[in-house]
Write an enzyme that holds these catalytic residues in place. Sequence first.
Site, PDB file in Angstrom:
ATOM      1  N   GLY A 123       0.820  -1.207   0.000  1.00 53.84           N
ATOM      2  CA  GLY A 123       0.000   0.000   0.000  1.00 53.84           C
ATOM      3  C   GLY A 123       0.845   1.245   0.000  1.00 53.84           C
ATOM      4  O   GLY A 123       2.021   1.195  -0.378  1.00 53.84           O
ATOM      5  N   TYR A 284      -6.317  -6.026 -13.728  1.00 56.15           N
ATOM      6  CA  TYR A 284      -4.972  -6.410 -14.149  1.00 56.15           C
ATOM      7  C   TYR A 284      -4.115  -7.035 -13.046  1.00 56.15           C
ATOM      8  O   TYR A 284      -3.466  -8.041 -13.272  1.00 56.15           O
ATOM      9  CB  TYR A 284      -4.235  -5.185 -14.683  1.00 56.15           C
ATOM     10  CG  TYR A 284      -2.749  -5.409 -14.886  1.00 56.15           C
ATOM     11  CD1 TYR A 284      -2.280  -6.167 -15.964  1.00 56.15           C
ATOM     12  CD2 TYR A 284      -1.812  -4.900 -13.995  1.00 56.15           C
ATOM     13  CE1 TYR A 284      -0.919  -6.394 -16.139  1.00 56.15           C
ATOM     14  CE2 TYR A 284      -0.444  -5.125 -14.167  1.00 56.15           C
ATOM     15  CZ  TYR A 284      -0.007  -5.865 -15.238  1.00 56.15           C
ATOM     16  OH  TYR A 284       1.329  -6.092 -15.410  1.00 56.15           O
TER      17      TYR A 284
HETATM   18  P1  AMP Z   1       2.133   0.742 -21.346  1.00 51.93           P
HETATM   19  O1  AMP Z   1       3.160   0.303 -22.321  1.00 51.93           O
HETATM   20  O2  AMP Z   1       2.693   1.723 -20.353  1.00 51.93           O
HETATM   21  O3  AMP Z   1       0.861   1.230 -21.987  1.00 51.93           O
HETATM   22  O4  AMP Z   1       1.774  -0.535 -20.468  1.00 51.93           O
HETATM   23  C1  AMP Z   1       0.580  -1.199 -20.615  1.00 51.93           C
HETATM   24  C2  AMP Z   1       0.784  -2.662 -20.349  1.00 51.93           C
HETATM   25  O5  AMP Z   1       1.341  -2.855 -19.049  1.00 51.93           O
HETATM   26  C3  AMP Z   1      -0.533  -3.408 -20.400  1.00 51.93           C
HETATM   27  O6  AMP Z   1      -0.353  -4.505 -21.266  1.00 51.93           O
HETATM   28  C4  AMP Z   1      -0.804  -3.867 -18.995  1.00 51.93           C
HETATM   29  O7  AMP Z   1      -1.103  -5.242 -18.966  1.00 51.93           O
HETATM   30  C5  AMP Z   1       0.463  -3.615 -18.230  1.00 51.93           C
HETATM   31  N1  AMP Z   1       0.216  -2.804 -17.017  1.00 51.93           N
HETATM   32  C6  AMP Z   1      -0.844  -2.053 -16.740  1.00 51.93           C
HETATM   33  N2  AMP Z   1      -0.710  -1.453 -15.551  1.00 51.93           N
HETATM   34  C7  AMP Z   1       0.468  -1.836 -15.048  1.00 51.93           C
HETATM   35  C8  AMP Z   1       1.170  -1.557 -13.832  1.00 51.93           C
HETATM   36  N3  AMP Z   1       0.650  -0.772 -12.903  1.00 51.93           N
HETATM   37  N4  AMP Z   1       2.383  -2.126 -13.662  1.00 51.93           N
HETATM   38  C9  AMP Z   1       2.903  -2.927 -14.593  1.00 51.93           C
HETATM   39  N5  AMP Z   1       2.287  -3.230 -15.760  1.00 51.93           N
HETATM   40  C10 AMP Z   1       1.085  -2.686 -15.990  1.00 51.93           C
END
Ligand code: AMP
Length: 502
Positions: A123, A284
């Site tokens: 958290g 997610y």
């Molecule tokens: P981006 O390239 O920054 O748009 O990352 C999006 C991808 O990262 C998506 O395929 C999600 O599955 C994954 N994702 C979304 N939120 C998170 C997070 N908080 N930490 C790590 N991966 C993430």
Amino acid sequence: MPLGWAGDREGPRDECGVFGIYAPGHEVSRLAYFALYALQHRGQESAGIAAADRGGNIMTRRELGLVSQVFSENDLRTLAGELAIGHVRYSTTGSNAWENSQPVHRSEGTNGSRSELALAHNGNLINAVELHDELVGRGVTFSSTSDSEIVAALLATHPAERIEDAIADVLPRLQGAFSIVAMTKEEVVAFRDPHGLRPLALGVIADVGDAASPEGKSGQERTRRNDSDRYCVASESCAFDIIGASFMRDVAPGEIVTLGRGGLESRRVDSEARKAFCVFEYIYFARPDSRMNGQVLQVARARMGEILAREAPADADLVIPVPDSGNAAARGYARASGLPQDDGFVKNRYVARTFIQPGQELRKHGLRMKFNPLPEVVAGKRLVVVDDSIVRGNTTRQIVQMLRDAGASEVHMRISAPPIKHPCHYGIDMSTREEMIAHERSVEQIARELGCDSLAYLSLDGVYEAVGATRATHCDACFTGQYPLDGTDEAAGKYALEVAAT
Ligand code: AMP
């Protein structure tokens, strides 16, 4: 989480996994090891276990790296005892210092058997600076820049004889998100913030039926169970499956559970607080085989895909997921749309956050390290490509390009969450507002930037329909900017912490 005093107020945050067990007669550190293994997706940067024989010293092993890299057989033998807690930590920035790994271990030497404690936190406190200043004013010193250590210090220096009483007193002063597992030499105590922002589940090792539910109980009322019961707590129920424990129920928001000689004890603080469970856990973060608030996430995610197909149909030939985060929603989309589904990518399962950077030459291959498209499946096809979320858009942009290079004739992106536009102040790294591709852009603009033929997101109502819940009991601030905890924005400015962690 580290308090980076000069940090960006929308700086990185971490999402973590916690575990705790009280089980005399069992190899508790080995069970903690496997539980952390199941929680590895919640944090790949560091791992740690603290264990104690009842009454003996607390021993801690924590290190940067994956669970499988951090602990040797010898470590687990050394961490012998009757009770243990564990932690996996995730962060995306340079704050991967050893000092910020957990469990935090403190010995204040003021109140007998519980002067020593270890603590693991998932958290993010939004009033960490105030609490830190107060403790420093009282002469308390810190060995890390972590808000988790602040909680540990508050508890260790509290005069109450029993740690549960210290927690009940301190808990209302902690603002923000926390699912915390702490241990003294005698017992494991787990507690969750009154809003229930981050998950925490209770499990039992033995077939003893349902535990007493905290529902309907108020104030300091307690429940007691059989002395021979063995209990454990974890961020997610998937940690129980791997060690042969059974999921009993979620720890309730504001509940303090004690696992010790007296079996399971429970009390509840501030049960009237507005509930604010994080919807992004469903979308997610959590593992699909975990259950939270009565939902098995794999099923909920497939339902998100079904609703997405209803809300945003596409004239296409084939549905493919972005593995693995889009798998369940893609299945739901295909089912509801009647379109066939296949795997358009093979994912390398062994690409984790690594300390070895690819270097310039390899960097240009980008996501290829992680995803490799299958031209035989996608060439000449009008594709619906399903993923769970877009943050910066880097993943999606490269996915679209890879599919075009592999011969896809059209790429229609379908996302099983609304556009992410606001940072999370409660423990998930969502990047900065400016880095988010949906920040001040319309869906059409985003589609153009990503290079896809069409783009559609699941509506917020669709998310809630899929999980059978309402906004009144959840936090969806990353989509709406409406932070459910009073003072979150101001606190974000004040804490100016590179708040990461947990
Ligand atoms: P981006 O390239 O920054 O748009 O990352 C999006 C991808 O990262 C998506 O395929 C999600 O599955 C994954 N994702 C979304 N939120 C998170 C997070 N908080 N930490 C790590 N991966 C993430």
